[in-house]
Motif scaffolding. Sequence first.
Motif, mmCIF file in Angstrom:
data_model
loop_
_atom_site.group_PDB
_atom_site.id
_atom_site.type_symbol
_atom_site.label_atom_id
_atom_site.label_comp_id
_atom_site.label_asym_id
_atom_site.label_seq_id
_atom_site.Cartn_x
_atom_site.Cartn_y
_atom_site.Cartn_z
ATOM 1 N N UNK A 119 -5.292 -27.371 -18.983
ATOM 2 C CA UNK A 119 -6.691 -27.059 -18.655
ATOM 3 C C UNK A 119 -7.809 -27.965 -19.641
ATOM 4 N N UNK A 120 -9.025 -28.060 -18.968
ATOM 5 C CA UNK A 120 -9.922 -28.960 -19.726
ATOM 6 C C UNK A 120 -10.770 -28.351 -20.791
ATOM 7 N N UNK A 162 -14.559 -15.094 -13.973
ATOM 8 C CA UNK A 162 -13.755 -13.714 -13.935
ATOM 9 C C UNK A 162 -13.899 -13.086 -15.261
ATOM 10 N N UNK A 163 -13.456 -11.826 -15.068
ATOM 11 C CA UNK A 163 -13.248 -11.237 -16.404
ATOM 12 C C UNK A 163 -11.925 -10.637 -16.456
ATOM 13 N N UNK A 171 -1.364 -16.697 -24.955
ATOM 14 C CA UNK A 171 -2.789 -17.134 -25.377
ATOM 15 C C UNK A 171 -3.667 -17.497 -24.003
ATOM 16 N N UNK A 172 -4.742 -16.659 -23.738
ATOM 17 C CA UNK A 172 -5.455 -17.168 -22.652
ATOM 18 C C UNK A 172 -6.636 -17.707 -23.185
ATOM 19 N N UNK A 173 -7.199 -18.549 -22.377
ATOM 20 C CA UNK A 173 -8.475 -19.439 -22.899
ATOM 21 C C UNK A 173 -9.613 -18.827 -22.028
ATOM 22 N N UNK A 195 -12.544 -18.724 -16.942
ATOM 23 C CA UNK A 195 -12.861 -19.395 -16.062
ATOM 24 C C UNK A 195 -11.689 -20.058 -15.132
ATOM 25 N N UNK A 196 -10.597 -20.103 -15.793
ATOM 26 C CA UNK A 196 -9.502 -20.355 -15.064
ATOM 27 C C UNK A 196 -8.419 -19.161 -15.004
ATOM 28 N N UNK A 197 -8.237 -19.120 -13.676
ATOM 29 C CA UNK A 197 -7.673 -17.854 -13.028
ATOM 30 C C UNK A 197 -6.223 -17.824 -13.223
#
Length: 173
Positions: free
Chosen positions: A57-58, A133-134, A80-82, A150-152
């Motif tokens: 991911x960026x 998204x949430x 871990x989710x960003x 942002x990254x789904x």
Amino acid sequence: MGNRRDRLREAAALQEQIREQHGEDADTVMAQLLAGRAGAGRAESTYRRAMARNQGLRFRASDLNLPQQVLDPEETVFEVAVGAQRSDTFPLLIVTDRRVLHVMDRLRGWTVLEEAPAAAITGAELEERLLSGRLRVHVREGRGLTMKVAERNRSQEVVDLLQHLAAGGAPPG
């Protein structure tokens, strides 16, 4: 070993060398080196391995001191989710064997915005929005945890893990 400035120069030179050798994979290689270094406790090494799965991911998170600031040394980080960029940083949702944490880097270091014990988690979902998204984590009592993402794809993997654990599934090995 030299003074602090010399050590910083050596570290910067090593980082540049790794970037030249590994190109776009440099962040993953550096995360793996950090996870495997002597003296890294369980929380730090499992956090680095989980965070390495986000390296495509960026984003940039200055997370060198995160494990020491918000994790118990014996905690095991599963995932871990960003989150989507907020101010100058990216919040993180950290799933451990003990709890789920929503953290963000502030001026004084990493701060826990919300947390819930693992035993209180009843599920999770990814709500689709127009541009983002949430990620919502549901708990037995009270308000759950929410983080804008942002990254789904990676976020969905974290939701799937939380659903699996809430249903009584075995933790990842």
